[in-house]
Design an enzyme around this catalytic site. Structure first.
Site, PDB file in Angstrom:
ATOM      1  N   SER A 189       0.828  -1.187   0.000  1.00 30.21           N
ATOM      2  CA  SER A 189       0.000   0.000   0.000  1.00 30.21           C
ATOM      3  C   SER A 189       0.876   1.256   0.000  1.00 30.21           C
ATOM      4  O   SER A 189       1.701   1.437  -0.893  1.00 30.21           O
ATOM      5  CB  SER A 189      -0.963  -0.048   1.189  1.00 30.21           C
ATOM      6  OG  SER A 189      -2.027   0.845   1.029  1.00 30.21           O
ATOM      7  N   ASP A 293      -8.544  -5.755  -6.070  1.00 29.96           N
ATOM      8  CA  ASP A 293      -8.239  -4.619  -5.200  1.00 29.96           C
ATOM      9  C   ASP A 293      -9.044  -3.398  -5.649  1.00 29.96           C
ATOM     10  O   ASP A 293      -8.754  -2.797  -6.687  1.00 29.96           O
ATOM     11  CB  ASP A 293      -6.739  -4.310  -5.246  1.00 29.96           C
ATOM     12  CG  ASP A 293      -6.288  -3.393  -4.125  1.00 29.96           C
ATOM     13  OD1 ASP A 293      -7.136  -2.669  -3.581  1.00 29.96           O
ATOM     14  OD2 ASP A 293      -5.080  -3.395  -3.802  1.00 29.96           O
ATOM     15  N   HIS A 324      -7.059  -6.082  -1.382  1.00 30.78           N
ATOM     16  CA  HIS A 324      -5.849  -5.385  -0.916  1.00 30.78           C
ATOM     17  C   HIS A 324      -5.185  -6.227   0.172  1.00 30.78           C
ATOM     18  O   HIS A 324      -5.288  -5.936   1.369  1.00 30.78           O
ATOM     19  CB  HIS A 324      -6.255  -4.015  -0.387  1.00 30.78           C
ATOM     20  CG  HIS A 324      -5.154  -3.021  -0.312  1.00 30.78           C
ATOM     21  ND1 HIS A 324      -4.355  -2.687  -1.379  1.00 30.78           N
ATOM     22  CD2 HIS A 324      -4.731  -2.246   0.730  1.00 30.78           C
ATOM     23  CE1 HIS A 324      -3.493  -1.761  -1.006  1.00 30.78           C
ATOM     24  NE2 HIS A 324      -3.688  -1.486   0.275  1.00 30.78           N
TER      25      HIS A 324
END
Length: 631
Positions: A189, A293, A324
């Site tokens: 991320s 995602d 994610h």
């Protein structure tokens, strides 16, 4: 990209640069570094000067760099670095681990398994607090110069190009005589985003990056071709600064002023777009992304990958069916083994054969992976499909129109359900059931010629695979995984720093359709993404906008559909005046990345279909975090 071209690069690069020393003979066995450094690691914090004064207090900012490195050796070691804003606000990994410190403020607990596993094998682990977070000075600017410079400065310090100290202010100078200077950056991320951004500076010593679910353009995290996703970078900055630092007010004001809600591209966004600087990347790249995602969307991986491929950067790819999620939590044993050998090769110079293995691994069904020498997305051919009044096909429409009324209360799942029923809120164009499998791999686009009835109009488009399948349940809370109560251990546990993590398993869903790519745009930006213009009702406008990157096989018997609608309430904000939008079908098309190109399309369209979906599930509850990238 031929396999022989890019996989030949590492050995040559190591020899020419002379910068990645081969590990000591007793450290490597069977092509892998071994846990031969058994003493208690050296744990210390170095405060590195960034050269910036983000908080404008007249003092150069220092960022806190917590280090765990092997003790009892004079052999210099390479570094595995995770630079993050999340070490105090949100935590890292599936168990949201935070950094911890002893009574003297020395680092004790390091999130994730990197220190436990790699330090005994002859690596240092460095966890960097981005400027403005945890124990670092400065201010967060959400992927901008402060964020990137605060991580790059630590690599510069390893090479003697930046100053480090043993205290946040004053203190004694500290030098990294224990390090080879070779660095591999890793992170999921925001952390992986920083790895992308630092690599795009071309900094000396960065040998490889492992971005996981990472951003390559912050505009595409908050906006899309002129539309807004309804949240802004200032909220994320305040969150990771634990509510916002008072002396960072001017930075927050800049984030507010320079990110207009209308979705226009501004200098703030171009400063946070790393893709144009991919030509500066000298590090190898091992990218991981979830095809499900919906937080850091797949366009982030796709555009970055295409730019790296154009420069023939050494690269490797895993694409999962998850949302994610870190690969440690969806393919743990294989991930640790692959990452181990990847770092051994790029940071220790071990000739372990990893560069001769398949470059791409794609999850085709839950826990079922397909490997290929190079990712087929690089060879897929842009192929036009055309919406027609009688469906979707390779032949352009001779004419015809379609129309829909923008209903901002509906979303893509409302549109996709019941495709055989008319809906005033969307236009749906479907193939007949395919006679052969059709694989889409890469980044597509949609071109529309649209006639608005009001001065403002937003557009959404999506590709849908209609047909029964069992997939990872990436729309649910775990985004394709379930956390179990059992644990497995990866490396050496020490007091205050556990190497054991809860196991996970795949969660699955039986579906009758799946949205495989989506995109959004503001028709008012049809001429330029930097300047929205009012539309003249009744006048046709042509605009091309992107679909998210995908890798999906539409099986024989399934149908592929293109849906075009107005406001997709799951993702974008509505225009000021929603209205009716007409489509000129002769001037509307989708350009898709088809593996095999037009011949593959022709083969899939030939013959008589045998299967047609006849069940459609309730609309999933799409849970989106509109405040920050999930950690």
């Amino acid at each position: 990209m031929g396999r022989s071209r890019w996989w030949a690069l590492p050995c040559a690069a190591l020899v020419l640069a002379g910068a990645a020393p081969v590990a000591a003979a007793d450290q490597v066995r069977d092509g892998r570094s071994q846990p031969v450094f058994g003493a208690e690691p050296v744990r210390e914090t170095v405060w590195v000067e960034t050269g910036l004064d983000g908080d404008r207090d007249g003092v150069i900012d220092r960022v806190a760099t917590d280090i765990a490195r092997p003790a009892g050796t004079d052999h210099p070691v390479p570094v595995i670095m995770d630079a993050s804003p999340y070490y105090s606000c949100c935590g890292r990994g599936n168990e949201s681990e935070l950094k911890t410190y002893d009574d003297q403020g020395r680092p004790l607990g390091f999130p994730l398994f990197y220190d436990n596993y790699f330090v005994p094998r002859g690596y240092a682990t460095m966890l960097v607090d981005l400027a403005g977070t945890n124990r670092s000075e400065g201010c967060v600017d959400v992927g901008g110069p402060s964020d990137i410079t605060s991580a790059k400065a630590v690599i510069d310090w390893l090479h003697g190009h930046a100053s480090g100290f043993d205290a946040p202010t004053g203190g004694n100078a500290v030098y990294a005589s224990w390090s080879t200077g070779d660095v591999g950056m890793i992170g999921k991320s925001y952390d992986g985003t920083i790895a992308n951004g630092v690599a795009a500076t071309g900094v000396e010593g960065l040998r490889t990056i492992v971005p996981i679910g990472a951003i390559s353009s912050w505009y595409d995290y908050y906006r899309s071709d002129g539309v807004s996703f309804g949240f802004d970078p200032v909220g994320l900055a305040q969150h990771v600064e634990d509510g916002g630092r008072p002396d960072c007010g001017p930075v927050k004001q800049d984030l507010t002023d320079d990110a207009p809600a209308n979705g226009d591209v501004t200098p703030l966004w171009t400063d946070r777009d790393y893709v144009p600087n991919a030509d500066r990347v000298t590090a190898s790249v091992f990218a991981v992304h979830g095809l499900g995602d919906l937080n850091v969307k797949t366009i982030q991986f796709g555009q970055w990958w295409d730019a790296l491929a154009a420069r023939d950067v050494p690269r490797k790819l895993w694409l999962s069916q998850t949302g994610h999620v870190d690969p440690f939590d969806f393919r743990r044993a294989e991930w640790v083994d692959t990452l181990h050998r990847w770092f051994d090769h790029w940071l220790l110079g071990v000739d372990n054969g990893i560069t001769e293995e398949p470059a791409a691994s794609i999850e085709r069904a839950p826990d079922t992976w397909a490997d290929e020498p190079d990712w087929s997305g690089e060879q897929a051919e842009p192929t036009a499909l055309h919406p027609r009044e009688d469906g979707l096909g390779p032949q352009p429409a001779p004419g015809g129109t379609a129309s829909f009324t923008d209903d901002p209360s509906l979303d893509e799942y409302d549109w996709a359900a019941q495709p055989d029923q008319p809906s005033p809120a969307r236009a749906l164009f479907s193939t007949a059931p395919l006679s052969r499998d059709l694989r889409l791999a890469g980044t597509g686009s949609v071109t529309v010629t649209a006639v608005p009835s009001t001065p403002t109009a937003h557009l959404s488009a999506m590709l849908v695979d209609y047909g029964p399948a069992t997939i990872r349940d990436y729309l649910e809370q775990g985004e394709g995984i379930r956390t179990l109560q059992t644990e497995s251990c990866w490396g050496e546990s020490r007091p205050g720093d556990d190497a054991c993590y809860k196991d996970t398993e795949a969660t699955t869903a039986d579906v009758d359709f799946e949205i495989i790519a989506r995109g959004w745009a503001d028709l008012g930006n049809h001429e330029s993404l930097t300047a929205e213009k009012p539309l003249e009702p009744g006048k046709p406008y042509t605009m091309t906008f992107r679909l998210a990157t995908t890798d999906h096989v539409v099986p024989a018997g399934h149908q592929l559909a293109l849906i075009i609608g107005g406001t997709d309430s799951a993702f974008i904000v509505s225009p000021r005046q929603p209205g009716q939008i007409g489509l000129d079908l002769a001037q509307t098309s989708a350009t898709l990345p088809v593996v095999g190109g037009l011949p593959a399309v022709a083969a899939a369209w030939a013959g008589k279909p045998t299967v047609r979906p006849d069940r459609f599930p309730p609309r999933p509850d799409v849970r989106l975090n509109r405040d920050l990238p999930r950690s």
